[in-house]
Design an enzyme around this catalytic site. Structure first.
Site, PDB file in Angstrom:
ATOM      1  N   LYS A   1       2.358  87.779  12.730  1.00 47.54           N
ATOM      2  CA  LYS A   1       1.330  87.414  13.714  1.00 47.54           C
ATOM      3  C   LYS A   1       1.943  86.706  14.922  1.00 47.54           C
ATOM      4  O   LYS A   1       3.021  86.110  14.820  1.00 47.54           O
ATOM      5  CB  LYS A   1       0.258  86.538  13.064  1.00 47.54           C
ATOM      6  CG  LYS A   1       0.696  85.136  12.754  1.00 47.54           C
ATOM      7  CD  LYS A   1      -0.492  84.220  12.529  1.00 47.54           C
ATOM      8  CE  LYS A   1       0.022  82.790  12.410  1.00 47.54           C
ATOM      9  NZ  LYS A   1      -0.957  81.783  12.652  1.00 47.54           N
TER      10      LYS A   1
ATOM     11  N   LYS B   1       5.951  79.828   5.976  1.00 45.06           N
ATOM     12  CA  LYS B   1       6.522  78.737   6.778  1.00 45.06           C
ATOM     13  C   LYS B   1       7.666  78.054   6.051  1.00 45.06           C
ATOM     14  O   LYS B   1       8.659  77.671   6.659  1.00 45.06           O
ATOM     15  CB  LYS B   1       5.437  77.729   7.168  1.00 45.06           C
ATOM     16  CG  LYS B   1       4.485  78.285   8.218  1.00 45.06           C
ATOM     17  CD  LYS B   1       3.682  77.210   8.929  1.00 45.06           C
ATOM     18  CE  LYS B   1       2.930  77.834  10.098  1.00 45.06           C
ATOM     19  NZ  LYS B   1       2.030  76.939  10.789  1.00 45.06           N
TER      20      LYS B   1
ATOM     21  N   LYS C   1       2.375  80.444  17.942  1.00 45.90           N
ATOM     22  CA  LYS C   1       2.865  79.618  19.042  1.00 45.90           C
ATOM     23  C   LYS C   1       4.157  78.887  18.721  1.00 45.90           C
ATOM     24  O   LYS C   1       4.876  78.455  19.612  1.00 45.90           O
ATOM     25  CB  LYS C   1       1.782  78.662  19.540  1.00 45.90           C
ATOM     26  CG  LYS C   1       1.202  77.715  18.512  1.00 45.90           C
ATOM     27  CD  LYS C   1       0.218  76.774  19.180  1.00 45.90           C
ATOM     28  CE  LYS C   1      -1.102  76.640  18.446  1.00 45.90           C
ATOM     29  NZ  LYS C   1      -1.055  76.395  17.005  1.00 45.90           N
TER      30      LYS C   1
HETATM   31  N1  AQP Z   1      -2.085  85.600  15.931  1.00 48.69           N
HETATM   32  C1  AQP Z   1      -3.303  85.136  15.766  1.00 48.69           C
HETATM   33  N2  AQP Z   1      -4.351  85.979  15.764  1.00 48.69           N
HETATM   34  C2  AQP Z   1      -5.621  85.526  15.610  1.00 48.69           C
HETATM   35  N3  AQP Z   1      -5.917  84.224  15.468  1.00 48.69           N
HETATM   36  C3  AQP Z   1      -4.899  83.343  15.474  1.00 48.69           C
HETATM   37  N4  AQP Z   1      -4.852  82.008  15.363  1.00 48.69           N
HETATM   38  C4  AQP Z   1      -3.587  81.597  15.419  1.00 48.69           C
HETATM   39  N5  AQP Z   1      -2.771  82.635  15.574  1.00 48.69           N
HETATM   40  C5  AQP Z   1      -3.557  83.750  15.606  1.00 48.69           C
HETATM   41  C6  AQP Z   1      -6.031  81.161  15.205  1.00 48.69           C
HETATM   42  O1  AQP Z   1      -5.886  80.090  16.132  1.00 48.69           O
HETATM   43  C7  AQP Z   1      -6.502  78.934  15.572  1.00 48.69           C
HETATM   44  C8  AQP Z   1      -5.600  77.761  15.728  1.00 48.69           C
HETATM   45  O2  AQP Z   1      -4.469  77.929  14.935  1.00 48.69           O
HETATM   46  P1  AQP Z   1      -3.618  76.694  14.480  1.00 48.69           P
HETATM   47  O3  AQP Z   1      -3.051  76.039  15.656  1.00 48.69           O
HETATM   48  O4  AQP Z   1      -4.425  75.817  13.626  1.00 48.69           O
HETATM   49  O5  AQP Z   1      -2.488  77.224  13.570  1.00 48.69           O
HETATM   50  P2  AQP Z   1      -2.044  78.630  13.163  1.00 48.69           P
HETATM   51  O6  AQP Z   1      -3.159  79.408  12.594  1.00 48.69           O
HETATM   52  O7  AQP Z   1      -0.858  78.453  12.269  1.00 48.69           O
HETATM   53  O8  AQP Z   1      -1.638  79.235  14.577  1.00 48.69           O
HETATM   54  P3  AQP Z   1      -0.232  79.487  15.208  1.00 48.69           P
HETATM   55  O9  AQP Z   1      -0.426  79.794  16.642  1.00 48.69           O
HETATM   56  O10 AQP Z   1       0.522  80.499  14.408  1.00 48.69           O
HETATM   57  O11 AQP Z   1       0.493  78.102  15.087  1.00 48.69           O
HETATM   58  P4  AQP Z   1       1.832  77.760  14.351  1.00 48.69           P
HETATM   59  O12 AQP Z   1       2.857  78.619  14.982  1.00 48.69           O
HETATM   60  O13 AQP Z   1       2.025  76.309  14.586  1.00 48.69           O
HETATM   61  O14 AQP Z   1       1.631  78.070  12.912  1.00 48.69           O
HETATM   62  C9  AQP Z   1      -6.834  79.253  14.133  1.00 48.69           C
HETATM   63  O15 AQP Z   1      -8.231  79.493  14.031  1.00 48.69           O
HETATM   64  C10 AQP Z   1      -6.073  80.497  13.850  1.00 48.69           C
HETATM   65  O16 AQP Z   1      -6.743  81.310  12.921  1.00 48.69           O
END
Ligand code: AQP
Length: 477
Positions: A345, A264, A348
């Protein structure tokens, strides 16, 4: 609930005895309460019974001894290291070899007889954390075990309102949350809005997303009779105060090692220190509710491992205060990958909206995105780490169809990517249709969403309060 009821409910074989030598047997009190509390009695500690009423009162449990000074003097399988009240119990493993152990009634007139083996299981079952300092000695901190509201598993997990929820969030986390809700009595899910500040979102956007994320989670079908949904910042004081205490126990170098931080930080123009300390806040989010189980996607594995380390360090230094939680990851497809790049991955916050399927995408969007998804020219479709895009699409199809991996491979043998994409499109549209429909209904009812959050806060706040009070007392504040 009295002791016999606790044993009965938990299916431990036991019998009531009236005739036993209370001075000679290894025995304990099991306090009947909605928070089962077990207190050992040790031969040379004849005063323990006098402390029983006090042990029910958290405020009066003070002064944990940090070292087990008398560990070498364990006699008859048991020693109590006392400082103020009965606190730390050192139990030689040989105690469990005893045929019988006795749970006395507080008036000492009767006891429940239980086997050593069942007794060991009971200790774990009641949630009394154990540490082995040597091969034979087990240490139980009973005072603070009493603050636990429940001996059941408590599930805690969160999601950031950092963008529209994706299929990755759904398959990696939410589906697992739903599973836990069926299996466990206590399920706390929260909106990690404090975490989402690490990317400095536009305030109006953030407000919108907070609402949208809660409504999407409810639309996914979380059973709100069994799950509690709340917003991190509604309890921000507890989370951040504990995070600060944890930060003093976290080696700085560990934060630098976090892959997510490195990834990040590379993408962000401005890197605030919050981005680096994110896993400490995550550890606090979990520990403040005494979580035992944390369902997350694979991308959070490293953070959870660090959270476990921090909690272990706290317990080790100050005495057992909160459980060391376990991760719960999906068995299949713990990481959903981007549609445009199978090596990163699905995320969002990725500005390329074609890289994700969002839970609220309409069928046309889904069709278009899957059609454009990156693949390769090999018509033979199989799972292969050197073909991350194809493996990802096959994996998503596998989870949504409920088929085994081999069945999926068989189904698409020699069919080419177009066929897989067509079937996958149908499966995704069908899986997301009810979510979208339910979301449309909910989004018109803003008050309902706010009510869910305020009920959630009311449910979890006493737990956060209690944990923070215990933590502060432990560290000397
Ligand atoms: N691509 C993914 N595959 C499986 N699990 C995922 N999670 C996120 N992306 C994937 C799981 O979703 C939960 C919530 O995630 P988060 O919002 O706490 O942050 P994150 O893991 O950083 O998810 P994002 O979507 O990638 O958000 P951003 O873009 O803001 O960083 C977690 O349990 C995560 O494992």
């Amino acid at each position: 609930m009295d002791s016999a009821e606790i044993l009965r409910k938990r299916k431990y074989r036991h019998s009531l005895v009236r005739d036993f030598d209370s001075d000679r047997v290894l025995s304990a009190f099991l306090l009947g309460d909605d928070r089962p509390t077990l207190i050992f009695i040790c031969q040379n500690n004849s005063d323990s019974s006098g402390t029983l009423p006090d042990l029910r009162d958290l405020e009066r449990i003070v002064g944990m001894s940090l070292t087990v000074r008398d560990a070498r003097k364990v006699e008859d399988g048991l020693a109590v290291v006392q400082q103020g009240q009965v606190q730390r119990v050192v139990l030689d493993e040989s105690a469990f070899d005893r045929e019988k152990i006795y749970l006395r009634s507080p008036d000492n007139t009767s006891a429940l007889e239980i086997s050593g083996e069942d007794f060991k299981a009971l200790l774990e079952d009641l949630g009394f954390e154990t540490e082995s300092e040597t091969a034979r000695l087990r240490i139980y901190d009973f005072g603070y075990a009493a603050v636990r509201q429940s001996a059941q598993n408590r599930v805690v997990s969160g999601i950031q309102p950092s963008g529209d929820m994706t299929l990755g969030n759904y398959l990696g986390a939410v589906v697992n949350w739903q599973k836990q809700v069926e299996n466990y009595d206590e399920n706390f899910f929260f909106l990690a809005d404090l975490h989402s500040l690490t990317t400095l979102p536009d305030p109006a956007d953030l407000r919108d997303r907070i609402f949208k994320t809660v409504a999407t989670l409810v639309a996914c079908g979380l059973d709100l009779d069994k799950a509690t949904l709340f917003r991190q910042s509604d309890l921000g004081g507890y989370h951040t105060e504990l995070a600060w205490i944890f930060s003093c126990l976290t080696p700085e170098g560990r934060l630098e090692q976090m892959t997510q931080f490195k990834e990040k930080a590379r993408k962000q123009e401005f890197v605030g220190s919050g981005l680096k300390t994110y896993p400490i806040l995550m550890a606090a989010d979990i520990a403040i509710y005494q979580a035992t189980l944390v369902p997350v996607g694979e991308d959070q594995r490293q953070h959870l491992e660090l959270a476990r380390e921090i909690i272990r360090r706290f317990n080790g230094r100050y005495g057992y205060t909160m459980p060391v939680p376990k991760a719960d990851m999906p068995q299949v497809l713990a990481r959903v990958m981007s549609l445009t790049d199978g090596t990163s991955k699905m995320s969002k916050s990725n500005p390329n909206r074609d890289s994700c399927i969002y839970l609220l995408d309409n069928p046309d969007d889904i069709k278009r995105k899957i059609k454009r998804a990156k693949t390769d020219s090999n018509r033979d479709l199989f799972f292969d780490e050197n073909r991350p895009e194809i493996s990802n699409l096959l994996g998503i199809y596998q989870v949504l169809s409920g088929l085994a991996q081999a069945e999926v491979v068989e189904q698409f043998k020699g069919q080419g990517a177009a066929k897989l994409k067509a079937q996958l499109t149908e499966a995704v549209i069908e899986a997301l249709r009810p979510i979208r429909e339910q979301y449309d209904r909910l989004s018109a009812d803003r008050d309902r969403v706010l009510e869910i959050l305020s009920q959630g806060k009311a449910r979890v706040e006493p737990i956060a309060q209690q944990t923070l009070a215990a933590v502060k007392q432990r560290v000397g504040l």
